[in-house]
Design a protein around this motif. Structure first.
Motif, PDB file in Angstrom:
ATOM      1  N   VAL A  25       0.832  -1.197   0.000  1.00  0.00           N
ATOM      2  CA  VAL A  25       0.000   0.000   0.000  1.00  0.00           C
ATOM      3  C   VAL A  25       0.872   1.253   0.000  1.00  0.00           C
ATOM      4  O   VAL A  25       0.480   2.290  -0.509  1.00  0.00           O
ATOM      5  CB  VAL A  25      -0.934  -0.011   1.233  1.00  0.00           C
ATOM      6  N   GLU A  26       2.090   1.155   0.538  1.00  0.00           N
ATOM      7  CA  GLU A  26       2.948   2.324   0.640  1.00  0.00           C
ATOM      8  C   GLU A  26       3.405   2.847  -0.720  1.00  0.00           C
ATOM      9  O   GLU A  26       3.743   4.005  -0.846  1.00  0.00           O
ATOM     10  CB  GLU A  26       4.183   2.003   1.477  1.00  0.00           C
ATOM     11  N   GLU A  27       3.429   1.981  -1.728  1.00  0.00           N
ATOM     12  CA  GLU A  27       3.892   2.415  -3.036  1.00  0.00           C
ATOM     13  C   GLU A  27       2.973   3.499  -3.565  1.00  0.00           C
ATOM     14  O   GLU A  27       1.767   3.365  -3.556  1.00  0.00           O
ATOM     15  CB  GLU A  27       3.916   1.237  -4.006  1.00  0.00           C
ATOM     16  N   GLY A  28       3.565   4.562  -4.023  1.00  0.00           N
ATOM     17  CA  GLY A  28       2.769   5.617  -4.630  1.00  0.00           C
ATOM     18  C   GLY A  28       2.265   6.666  -3.660  1.00  0.00           C
ATOM     19  O   GLY A  28       1.703   7.650  -4.095  1.00  0.00           O
ATOM     20  N   ILE A  29       2.425   6.493  -2.382  1.00  0.00           N
ATOM     21  CA  ILE A  29       1.980   7.513  -1.429  1.00  0.00           C
ATOM     22  C   ILE A  29       3.045   8.601  -1.375  1.00  0.00           C
ATOM     23  O   ILE A  29       4.213   8.326  -1.150  1.00  0.00           O
ATOM     24  CB  ILE A  29       1.729   6.923  -0.031  1.00  0.00           C
ATOM     25  N   TRP A  30       2.621   9.811  -1.599  1.00  0.00           N
ATOM     26  CA  TRP A  30       3.531  10.946  -1.641  1.00  0.00           C
ATOM     27  C   TRP A  30       3.957  11.333  -0.237  1.00  0.00           C
ATOM     28  O   TRP A  30       3.136  11.520   0.654  1.00  0.00           O
ATOM     29  CB  TRP A  30       2.836  12.124  -2.325  1.00  0.00           C
ATOM     30  N   MET A  31       5.280  11.434  -0.034  1.00  0.00           N
ATOM     31  CA  MET A  31       5.826  11.835   1.256  1.00  0.00           C
ATOM     32  C   MET A  31       6.021  13.344   1.249  1.00  0.00           C
ATOM     33  O   MET A  31       6.445  13.906   0.258  1.00  0.00           O
ATOM     34  CB  MET A  31       7.162  11.138   1.505  1.00  0.00           C
TER      35      MET A  31
END
Length: 109
Positions: A25-31
């Motif tokens: 799920v972490e892939e693609g979440i903008w930091m």
């Protein structure tokens, strides 16, 4: 004879993958650089935890909300660019977000 041996007997030409890729799920979440604000309120006498201050896309924030609700096994919602979690879970939420690489700021209490 275990399952792996049985499968090798049934399909001798098959070469298994070494590490299957997990759906992360972490892939693609903008930091972001700014901290996410984690605050505590009581509404109608019941405690809630509110997360605000995410500047990325709403879809990423919704994914994050879903993952938090799943990991904590609690209810909640995504409204008005904030995540509302039922109950006082500030410490656990802050630990999860720090684990993911977000900066978190605790407000109130």
């Amino acid at each position: 004879m275990d399952l792996q041996d049985q499968l090798k007997n049934l399909f001798p030409d098959h070469v298994p993958e070494e590490d299957p890729v997990e759906n992360n799920v972490e892939e693609g979440i903008w930091m972001q650089e700014d901290p996410i604000i984690c605050k505590y309120e009581k509404r109608k006498g019941k405690p809630i935890t509110i997360l605000e201050g995410y500047t990325g896309a709403d879809e990423d924030f919704k994914k994050l909300a879903k993952e938090l609700k799943t990991r904590l096994s609690v209810g909640g919602s995504f409204k008005n660019d904030s995540i509302i979690i039922q109950g006082d879970y500030r410490n656990q939420i802050m630990d999860i977000l720090k684990e993911k690489g977000f900066k978190v700021k605790r407000v109130g209490g």
